[in-house]
Design a protein around this motif. Structure first.
Motif, PDB file in Angstrom:
ATOM      1  N   SER A 137       0.908  -1.315   0.160  1.00 45.27           N
ATOM      2  CA  SER A 137       0.081  -0.054   0.071  1.00 45.27           C
ATOM      3  C   SER A 137       0.872   1.232   0.108  1.00 45.27           C
ATOM      4  O   SER A 137       0.410   2.365  -0.662  1.00 45.27           O
ATOM      5  N   TRP A 138       1.912   1.415   0.622  1.00 46.83           N
ATOM      6  CA  TRP A 138       2.547   2.432   0.704  1.00 46.83           C
ATOM      7  C   TRP A 138       3.558   2.779  -0.773  1.00 46.83           C
ATOM      8  O   TRP A 138       3.414   3.748  -1.174  1.00 46.83           O
ATOM      9  N   PHE A 139       3.895   1.574  -1.356  1.00 46.65           N
ATOM     10  CA  PHE A 139       4.731   1.652  -2.550  1.00 46.65           C
ATOM     11  C   PHE A 139       3.455   2.230  -3.452  1.00 46.65           C
ATOM     12  O   PHE A 139       3.879   3.081  -4.384  1.00 46.65           O
ATOM     13  N   ALA A 140       2.221   1.792  -3.460  1.00 48.45           N
ATOM     14  CA  ALA A 140       1.201   1.954  -4.571  1.00 48.45           C
ATOM     15  C   ALA A 140       0.841   3.621  -4.267  1.00 48.45           C
ATOM     16  O   ALA A 140       0.511   4.425  -5.216  1.00 48.45           O
ATOM     17  N   HIS A 141       0.725   3.996  -2.862  1.00 47.34           N
ATOM     18  CA  HIS A 141       0.571   5.354  -2.568  1.00 47.34           C
ATOM     19  C   HIS A 141       1.757   6.514  -3.239  1.00 47.34           C
ATOM     20  O   HIS A 141       1.413   7.451  -3.978  1.00 47.34           O
ATOM     21  N   ASN A 142       3.132   5.952  -3.023  1.00 52.33           N
ATOM     22  CA  ASN A 142       3.884   6.699  -3.696  1.00 52.33           C
ATOM     23  C   ASN A 142       3.811   6.903  -5.369  1.00 52.33           C
ATOM     24  O   ASN A 142       3.949   7.851  -5.888  1.00 52.33           O
ATOM     25  N   THR A 143       3.691   5.762  -5.797  1.00 48.86           N
ATOM     26  CA  THR A 143       3.553   5.443  -7.157  1.00 48.86           C
ATOM     27  C   THR A 143       2.392   6.669  -7.814  1.00 48.86           C
ATOM     28  O   THR A 143       2.571   7.180  -8.556  1.00 48.86           O
ATOM     29  N   VAL A 144       1.153   6.318  -7.233  1.00 49.91           N
ATOM     30  CA  VAL A 144       0.127   7.283  -7.544  1.00 49.91           C
ATOM     31  C   VAL A 144       0.294   8.771  -7.395  1.00 49.91           C
ATOM     32  O   VAL A 144       0.174   9.599  -8.173  1.00 49.91           O
ATOM     33  N   ARG A 145       1.206   9.188  -6.193  1.00 54.81           N
ATOM     34  CA  ARG A 145       1.509  10.438  -5.816  1.00 54.81           C
ATOM     35  C   ARG A 145       2.474  11.003  -7.062  1.00 54.81           C
ATOM     36  O   ARG A 145       2.297  12.199  -7.328  1.00 54.81           O
ATOM     37  N   ASP A 146       3.313  10.310  -7.313  1.00 54.74           N
ATOM     38  CA  ASP A 146       4.445  10.673  -8.244  1.00 54.74           C
ATOM     39  C   ASP A 146       3.786  10.624  -9.780  1.00 54.74           C
ATOM     40  O   ASP A 146       4.353  11.690 -10.456  1.00 54.74           O
ATOM     41  N   PHE A 147       2.893  10.004  -9.837  1.00 56.87           N
ATOM     42  CA  PHE A 147       2.203   9.786 -11.190  1.00 56.87           C
ATOM     43  C   PHE A 147       1.450  11.619 -11.377  1.00 56.87           C
ATOM     44  O   PHE A 147       1.586  11.769 -12.685  1.00 56.87           O
ATOM     45  N   TYR A 148       0.826  11.820 -10.475  1.00 56.18           N
ATOM     46  CA  TYR A 148      -0.158  12.813 -10.667  1.00 56.18           C
ATOM     47  C   TYR A 148       0.780  14.296 -10.268  1.00 56.18           C
ATOM     48  O   TYR A 148       0.193  15.146 -10.126  1.00 56.18           O
TER      49      TYR A 148
END
Length: 211
Positions: A137-148
């Motif tokens: 979940s932490w990795f997914a949160h950072n990925t979505v944050r960097d994407f936007y």
């Protein structure tokens, strides 16, 4: 018999969850290239995992490179490495404990100890499921944050890979297995002492009536 069936189902769920943890730990598909925007380049795509980063060509050739420095990694990747490995080890240990204390094996002959052993295995699976969900979940949160993030619009964007979803599924299966074991592995409460006293009093009562 009912608890044995539940334990066998929990073993199956635990094995599937363990396979998911191993896949997440080994396969470099935590973060993949996102083909968005007007200029879509499909000649190559990038893949990132916990240990390696890979570039896959359109011809099928793949080149991977290990992350050389541990201190140069981000906090999310370092935590994901540690928690994923701990989760896998805890899941293996819980499965071994469950095999020893289950009703369909004869490793432990004491019927009063078996529910306690199964309860320990259930708690271990619960912790293993939580430990694998946290880094995913932490990795997914950072990925979505960097994407936007607008500052990263010029650089190649990355999106969540298949290992994120595999990790979520593995964590949910382990939590379900651990919850079932905790519910169906409660120690049996013996009421033989109360019944013995009741029968002894009732047995003495007729003797007093005959006197």
């Amino acid at each position: 018999m009912g608890s044995a069936v539940v334990q066998m189902a929990c073993v199956a769920l635990g094995v599937v969850g363990l396979i998911g943890i191993v896949v997440c730990c080994a396969v470099p598909l935590w973060r993949v290239s996102a083909f968005t925007g007007s200029n879509i380049v499909t000649a190559e795509r990038s893949q990132e995992g916990l240990w390696t980063t890979c570039v896959v060509q359109s011809t099928g050739q793949q080149q991977c490179k290990n992350f050389e420095s541990l201190l140069d990694l981000g906090a999310d990747r370092q935590a994901a490495r540690a928690l994923t490995i701990i989760s896998g080890m805890l899941c293996c240990l819980s499965l071994l404990v469950l095999f020893c204390g289950s009703d369909f094996t004869t490793c432990v002959e004491n019927e009063d100890v078996k529910p306690k052993i199964s309860l320990v295995a259930g708690v271990g699976m619960l912790l293993a499921g939580i430990l694998v969900i946290i880094p995913v979940s932490w990795f997914a949160h950072n990925t979505v944050r960097d994407f936007y993030t607008p500052l990263l619009s010029s650089s190649p964007r990355m999106e969540m890979g298949a290992c994120i979803f595999v990790g979520w599924a593995a964590g949910v299966l382990l939590i379900i297995a651990g919850g079932l074991l905790c519910c169906f592995s409660r120690p049996k409460q013996g009421n033989t002492g109360g019944k013995a006293k009741y029968y002894s009093n009732s047995a003495s009562a007729p003797n007093k009536n005959y006197v």
